[in-house]
Design an enzyme around this catalytic site. Structure first.
Site, PDB file in Angstrom:
ATOM      1  CE1 TYR A  32      -4.300   0.782  -0.482  1.00 38.17           C
ATOM      2  CE2 TYR A  32      -3.746   2.607   0.949  1.00 38.17           C
ATOM      3  CZ  TYR A  32      -4.594   2.010   0.041  1.00 38.17           C
ATOM      4  OH  TYR A  32      -5.736   2.656  -0.341  1.00 38.17           O
ATOM      5  CG  LEU A  33       4.308   0.385  -2.223  1.00 37.86           C
ATOM      6  CD1 LEU A  33       5.215   0.138  -3.425  1.00 37.86           C
ATOM      7  CD2 LEU A  33       5.050   0.057  -0.934  1.00 37.86           C
ATOM      8  CD  GLU A  35       3.069  10.580  -2.349  1.00 37.31           C
ATOM      9  OE1 GLU A  35       2.585   9.891  -1.412  1.00 37.31           O
ATOM     10  OE2 GLU A  35       2.366  11.200  -3.164  1.00 37.31           O
ATOM     11  CG  HIS A  37       6.178   2.640   1.254  1.00 38.37           C
ATOM     12  ND1 HIS A  37       4.838   2.915   1.363  1.00 38.37           N
ATOM     13  CD2 HIS A  37       6.470   1.833   2.303  1.00 38.37           C
ATOM     14  CE1 HIS A  37       4.340   2.314   2.421  1.00 38.37           C
ATOM     15  NE2 HIS A  37       5.308   1.652   3.024  1.00 38.37           N
ATOM     16  N   GLY A 146      12.752   3.611   6.962  1.00 35.30           N
ATOM     17  CA  GLY A 146      12.359   4.991   7.223  1.00 35.30           C
ATOM     18  C   GLY A 146      12.604   5.408   8.663  1.00 35.30           C
ATOM     19  CD  GLN A 152      10.510  -1.247  11.064  1.00 37.80           C
ATOM     20  OE1 GLN A 152       9.562  -1.944  11.334  1.00 37.80           O
ATOM     21  NE2 GLN A 152      10.582  -0.561   9.939  1.00 37.80           N
ATOM     22  CE  LYS A 183       2.619  12.082   1.263  1.00 39.45           C
ATOM     23  NZ  LYS A 183       1.518  12.214   0.321  1.00 39.45           N
ATOM     24  CB  SER A 185       0.000   1.914   4.702  1.00 37.61           C
ATOM     25  OG  SER A 185       1.241   1.854   4.046  1.00 37.61           O
ATOM     26  NE  ARG A 186      -1.164   0.380  11.314  1.00 36.11           N
ATOM     27  CZ  ARG A 186       0.014  -0.207  11.141  1.00 36.11           C
ATOM     28  NH1 ARG A 186       1.039   0.490  10.711  1.00 36.11           N
ATOM     29  NH2 ARG A 186       0.170  -1.494  11.395  1.00 36.11           N
TER      30      ARG A 186
END
Ligand code: AMP
Length: 279
Positions: A32-33, A35, A37, A146, A152, A183, A185-186
């Site tokens: 669910y890319l 900008e 990503h 990122g 992470q 940005k 995906s969620r």
């Protein structure tokens, strides 16, 4: 651009490319890319001969109360984005290809026990396991992550150091919408009202950046940021914390490089964001 669904065909292609002396870059994603990503893929394109993007919604990193089936997916769109950005391959295995009755996991201590690890106790074990597997399958020279997921990134760096993975970890800056929202995906889960409400997060970061300075108590920074989030009725703080940038352990006073990280529920959607402060 090639699309690989199996480990075997991925390894065959990698072997072929490596024989020719080509360097491999990998961008691990859950798809669910957007900008954010895209910026990782672009950086990877600049620095490597072969660019791979993995798209895998990893079951081992989501908790029992997190509904993986609802995670947004759009392979056609993702595939076009990867191809437009010059990726050479997508690795998109299904869960059965990646996990067959798994008994071995990769875990990391201390670093995974604060911030998001507190609210999601099994999350980083799943992340470390899947990233290790991806590294073993793709054997990348470089892998791109990122800074939006700063904990992470710190965990992956430590895992690579501790377990001697032969890969360079490249951290990439957070890409934001014009209004400041990071940005994610969620973000697709957010209603119009929630989208507006979520701006309290970047406002809190802006304010945090204004007040932070060497010698200030962390609690003062946190209180200032909390006040902004708490004034937004649709937002609920999971945590705001000031931690050592490397160890992810809380610090009381700003005397070294720190990460100021937060997770905030806007409606039912949990959003994370952060900023770094260097002495
Ligand atoms: P995800 O698909 O959410 O697992 O993210 C895959 C990679 O993209 C991770 O390394 C994320 O940190 C990175 N990423 C996600 N959102 C952003 C963003 N807004 N800016 C930069 N990188 C991001």
């Amino acid at each position: 651009m090639q699309v690989f669904k199996t480990i075997k065909e991925t390894r065959q292609a990698i072997k072929y490319w490596k024989k020719q002396g080509l360097t491999i870059g990998l961008v691990p994603t859950m798809g669910y890319l957007h900008e954010g990503h895209g910026s990782l893929i672009e950086r990877c394109r600049k620095e490597n001969d072969i660019v791979g993007v993995s798209i895998f919604v990893n079951p081992t990193q989501s908790g029992a109360n997190e509904d993986l089936a609802k995670y947004p997916r759009d392979f056609e769109r993702d595939s076009k984005i990867c191809s437009d950005l010059g990726a050479d391959f997508i690795f998109c295995p299904d869960a059965g290809e990646m996990y067959i009755d798994p008994q071995a996991y990769v875990n990391i201590n201390t670093l995974s026990e604060t911030l998001c690890g507190k609210s999601r106790p099994t999350h980083f074990k799943g992340v470390c396991t899947v990233v290790s597997k991806l590294f073993n399958i793709v054997s990348p020279d470089r892998a791109y992550f990122g800074e939006k997921d700063a904990q992470q990134l710190a965990i992956i760096r430590k895992m690579v150091e501790d377990l001697n993975f032969d890969v360079e970890i490249v951290g990439c800056p957070t890409v934001r919408e014009k209004n400041g929202l990071a940005k994610s995906s969620r973000n697709v889960y957010l209603s119009d009202d929630e989208r507006k409400a979520s701006l309290c997060i970047s406002k809190a970061i802006k304010k945090g950046l204004n007040v932070i300075h060497s010698g200030i108590e962390s609690s003062e920074v946190i209180d200032t940021m909390e006040a902004i989030i708490n004034s937004e009725p649709l937002a609920k703080i999971d945590y705001i914390s000031v931690v050592d940038a490397k160890t992810m352990q809380p610090v009381e006073k700003i005397q070294k490089d720190v990460l100021v990280a937060m997770a905030v529920y806007v409606g039912k959607t949990r959003l994370i964001d952060n900023f770094s402060y260097s002495i």
